[in-house]
Scaffold this motif. Structure first.
Motif, short mmCIF file in Angstrom:
data_model
loop_
_atom_site.label_atom_id
_atom_site.label_comp_id
_atom_site.label_asym_id
_atom_site.label_seq_id
_atom_site.Cartn_x
_atom_site.Cartn_y
_atom_site.Cartn_z
N GLU A 136 -39.35 5.60 41.85
CA GLU A 136 -38.82 5.45 40.50
C GLU A 136 -37.52 6.26 40.38
N GLY A 137 -36.67 5.82 39.47
CA GLY A 137 -35.41 6.51 39.28
C GLY A 137 -34.33 6.04 40.22
N GLY A 171 -30.36 -1.64 30.81
CA GLY A 171 -30.12 -1.01 32.10
C GLY A 171 -29.51 0.37 31.96
N HIS A 172 -28.61 0.55 31.00
CA HIS A 172 -28.00 1.86 30.78
C HIS A 172 -29.01 2.86 30.25
N VAL A 173 -29.94 2.40 29.43
CA VAL A 173 -31.01 3.29 28.96
C VAL A 173 -31.85 3.74 30.15
N ALA A 174 -32.19 2.79 31.01
CA ALA A 174 -32.97 3.10 32.21
C ALA A 174 -32.21 4.02 33.15
N LEU A 175 -30.90 3.77 33.29
CA LEU A 175 -30.07 4.60 34.16
C LEU A 175 -30.05 6.04 33.68
N ASP A 176 -29.89 6.23 32.38
CA ASP A 176 -29.85 7.59 31.83
C ASP A 176 -31.15 8.34 32.10
N ASN A 177 -32.25 7.61 32.23
CA ASN A 177 -33.55 8.24 32.46
C ASN A 177 -33.82 8.52 33.93
N THR A 178 -33.02 7.97 34.83
CA THR A 178 -33.29 8.20 36.26
C THR A 178 -33.22 9.67 36.62
N ILE A 179 -32.42 10.43 35.89
CA ILE A 179 -32.30 11.86 36.17
C ILE A 179 -33.64 12.58 35.96
N ASN A 180 -34.50 12.01 35.11
CA ASN A 180 -35.80 12.61 34.85
C ASN A 180 -36.88 12.08 35.78
N GLN A 181 -36.59 11.00 36.50
CA GLN A 181 -37.61 10.36 37.34
C GLN A 181 -37.53 10.77 38.79
N ASN A 182 -36.35 11.08 39.25
CA ASN A 182 -36.15 11.41 40.67
C ASN A 182 -35.83 12.89 40.79
N PRO A 183 -36.69 13.68 41.47
CA PRO A 183 -36.46 15.13 41.57
C PRO A 183 -35.11 15.49 42.17
N VAL A 184 -34.64 14.69 43.12
CA VAL A 184 -33.35 14.99 43.74
C VAL A 184 -32.22 14.82 42.72
N ALA A 188 -29.71 17.69 41.10
CA ALA A 188 -28.26 17.53 41.17
C ALA A 188 -27.63 17.35 39.80
N GLY A 189 -28.43 16.96 38.81
CA GLY A 189 -27.92 16.78 37.45
C GLY A 189 -27.14 15.51 37.23
N VAL A 190 -27.52 14.43 37.94
CA VAL A 190 -26.79 13.17 37.82
C VAL A 190 -27.76 11.99 37.72
N ASP A 231 -23.95 17.34 43.59
CA ASP A 231 -23.70 18.24 44.69
C ASP A 231 -24.49 17.87 45.94
N PHE A 232 -25.50 17.06 45.75
CA PHE A 232 -26.34 16.72 46.88
C PHE A 232 -26.72 15.26 46.89
N GLU A 233 -27.01 14.78 48.08
CA GLU A 233 -27.37 13.40 48.32
C GLU A 233 -28.53 12.98 47.43
N SER A 234 -28.48 11.77 46.93
CA SER A 234 -29.49 11.33 45.97
C SER A 234 -30.83 10.98 46.61
N PHE A 235 -30.81 10.43 47.81
CA PHE A 235 -32.05 9.94 48.40
C PHE A 235 -32.46 10.76 49.61
N SER A 236 -33.72 11.07 49.67
CA SER A 236 -34.24 11.77 50.84
C SER A 236 -34.90 10.77 51.78
N THR A 237 -34.95 11.10 53.06
CA THR A 237 -35.53 10.19 54.05
C THR A 237 -37.05 10.27 54.05
#
Length: 558
Positions: A136-137, A171-184, A188-190, A231-237
């Motif tokens: 998610e996110g 989609g923009h509402v969902a995008l704004d919420n991705t910062i709360n769904q993905n720990p990375v 990073a604050g994005v 500051d850091f990559e969004s996705f972890s492996t």
């Protein structure tokens, strides 16, 4: 102000859809750096915007070549070009979203709002189906919620323009919420870069539908607002938990058997499952400890066409982008007849690194890596040029693996084996493990095993100030990465080199290779060599001029 075409608001025909794709490509090209800034380390390796831009630019180039008579034909052309031009994970997922879209409208001359909503939903289904464990996110979340709102709007208003606008708004509402769904992302604050890119593409399509002028140029030199820079990559492996990476394509000879049953069987037997089907074939990727059982079950669905079993990125220059769009038209795509059992294609950056791969037997070298991901078409072209029955592909970067894997079902007349090498040292180690007298399966297993024995460290620099997990990073600091994770920072590169040399992987290694990059002088590299010789007296240490960009040093330990 541009006058809108009232007819285009409610329906979309083939020519309109083609123009929408071209407009979308221009839109994301004009904002790709803004998107790149959402998924970067302090090093300049964010590439989601570039990859998505280059992916859809391939489709836009195709749209300009031939006029489509129906929206179904235009969507099919778009989906095919996107698949072949897909770069990086974000590009592959984008191609899947439009692949599902294409299937939904394949028999349509025009589409209205309801048709558009269904097509968006089918696109989401195709993407989710291919990614077994979607997080998610991400772009998947944004596209799913956008499609759901499109469906809700279509029930009240059958205008294509209204439906697409509603999808973008949600989609923009969902995008704004991705910062709360993905720990990375939260750290990073994005917001998610892929989700942002998808909405830019949809907005470009809507702008064309409304008759808005097409954007010109690129935003490469325009910095993003500070609050929109990560500051850091969004996705972890994702961690690999099972021993054998098993991939196959089987024919759908037994139409009575539901591929969903195969999905359930494989999901219980392994992990990292991706299953894609159409009317004729089923393509599967799964990590499992029992590849024999996997293939046995697959045979109950139909004949195996290909089998691969293996034991388990920022900016392209404008020149490369232009080359990617014009090369197919300028250069005849040639397929070399097999002259030998095995061949190799490797992705790498730096002439010294490329020379190592050539010396080890690589037939084809694709220039690319951390700051430039080759497309599926680039990789496929090099495979076709390799005169071998079986072609092993070494992506040597985690963000290239997915694009390389698309070649497995696209290449005809040759068996393609994609080894999941995530670094250049892993690819070199895999080639060293190759035995020309062994079978495909034996070599695949041995080479995949070799990947696990390699530890990779790199030294680069910080592109901006940041603070991460206690590390106060200043612009221009040297950064040490170990297996792509931040190891440490310092203003003195030799201090970092010593800390890496004293780290456990290097202390335990029998062989250490230090590749120095294009910005390092030989005298400085000799100082680095002396540090490792002093700190690792038991290891056999080799210094090579790799010539790689981005990384001052790349250290292989095994």
């Amino acid at each position: 102000m541009t006058e809108r075409n009232i007819d285009m608001r409610d329906t979309i025909d083939g020519a309109s859809f083609q123009r929408m794709v071209v407009h979308a490509a221009a839109s994301i090209n004009s904002r790709k750096q803004e998107i790149n800034e959402l998924n970067v380390f302090p090093v300049p390796d964010g590439d989601t915007g570039t990859n998505m831009s280059l992916t859809i630019s391939t489709a836009a180039a195709e749209m300009k070549k031939k006029a489509a008579s129906t929206v179904g034909e235009a969507a099919a052309m778009n989906a095919s070009a996107l698949l072949r031009g897909a770069r990086g994970n974000s590009g592959v997922i984008l191609s899947l979203l439009f692949r599902g879209f294409s299937k939904a409208v394949k028999d349509k001359e025009t589409i209205d709002g309801r048709d558009l909503a269904v097509a968006l939903d089918w696109g989401v289904a195709a993407a989710y189906k291919a990614v077994m464990k979607p997080a998610e996110g991400t772009i998947l979340t944004v596209s799913r919620l956008a499609a759901a709102q499109a469906a809700a709007t279509a029930r009240e208003n059958n205008s294509a323009e209204a439906v697409l606008q509603a999808a973008i708004d949600e989609g923009h509402v969902a995008l704004d919420n991705t910062i709360n769904q993905n720990p990375v992302l939260k750290k990073a604050g994005v917001v998610d870069a892929g989700g942002k890119g998808f909405l830019v593409i949809l907005q470009g399509m809507l702008d064309e539908l409304r008759g808005e002028p097409m954007p010109e140029g690129s935003d490469e030199s325009a910095p993003a607002a500070p609050k929109d820079r990560a500051d850091f990559e969004s996705f972890s492996t994702e961690e690999i938990k099972f021993g054998y990476c098993t991939e196959f394509i089987c024919s759908r000879d037994n139409k009575k058997k539901d591929p969903e049953a195969l999905r359930g069987f494989l999901n219980a037997l392994g992990d990292s499952l991706v299953l894609v089907e159409d009317d004729d074939i089923i393509k599967v990727h799964v990590h499992t400890n029992h590849p024999g059982k996997v293939l046995e079950e697959a045979l109950t669905y139909g004949a195996l066409q290909t089998v691969k079993i293996e034991n388990m990125r920022n900016q392209h220059s404008e020149i490369l982008e232009e080359a990617a769009q014009t090369a197919p038209a300028q250069e005849e795509h040639k397929v070399a007849a097999p002259e030998k059992p095995y061949g190799f294609v490797a992705v790498c950056a730096g002439e010294g690194v490329a020379a190592v791969f050539r010396d080890l037997g690589a037939d084809g070298i694709i220039s690319g890596g951390q700051t430039m991901n080759p497309s599926t078409e680039d990789i496929m072209r090099e495979i076709d040029k390799t005169p071998a029955e079986v072609v092993f592909v070494l992506p040597n970067n985690k963000n290239i693996i997915m694009a390389a894997e698309q070649c497995i079902r696209l290449v005809e007349g040759k068996k393609v084996v994609v080894l999941p090498s995530k670094t250049v040292p892993q690819g070199i180690s895999a080639l060293l493990a190759f035995d020309p007298d062994s079978s495909v399966e034996e070599n695949t297993e041995a080479m995949a095993d070799a990947l696990k024995r390699v530890s990779t460290s790199e030294i680069t620099y910080a592109a901006r100030d940041s603070d991460f997990d206690g590390f106060a990073i200043k612009q221009g600091d040297y950064l040490a990465l170990a297996e792509h994770q931040l190891f440490g920072t310092d203003q003195d590169i030799y201090t970092l080199l010593r800390r890496l040399a004293e780290a456990q992987p290097q202390q335990d290694a029998e062989f250490i290779t230090v590749f120095y990059g294009e910005d390092v002088q030989e005298d400085d590299a000799q100082k680095a060599l002396a540090i490792f010789q002093e700190a690792c007296p038991k290891a056999e240490i080799t210094l090579l001029a790799g010539g790689q960009p981005v990384y001052y040093y790349m250290i292989s330990a095994e």
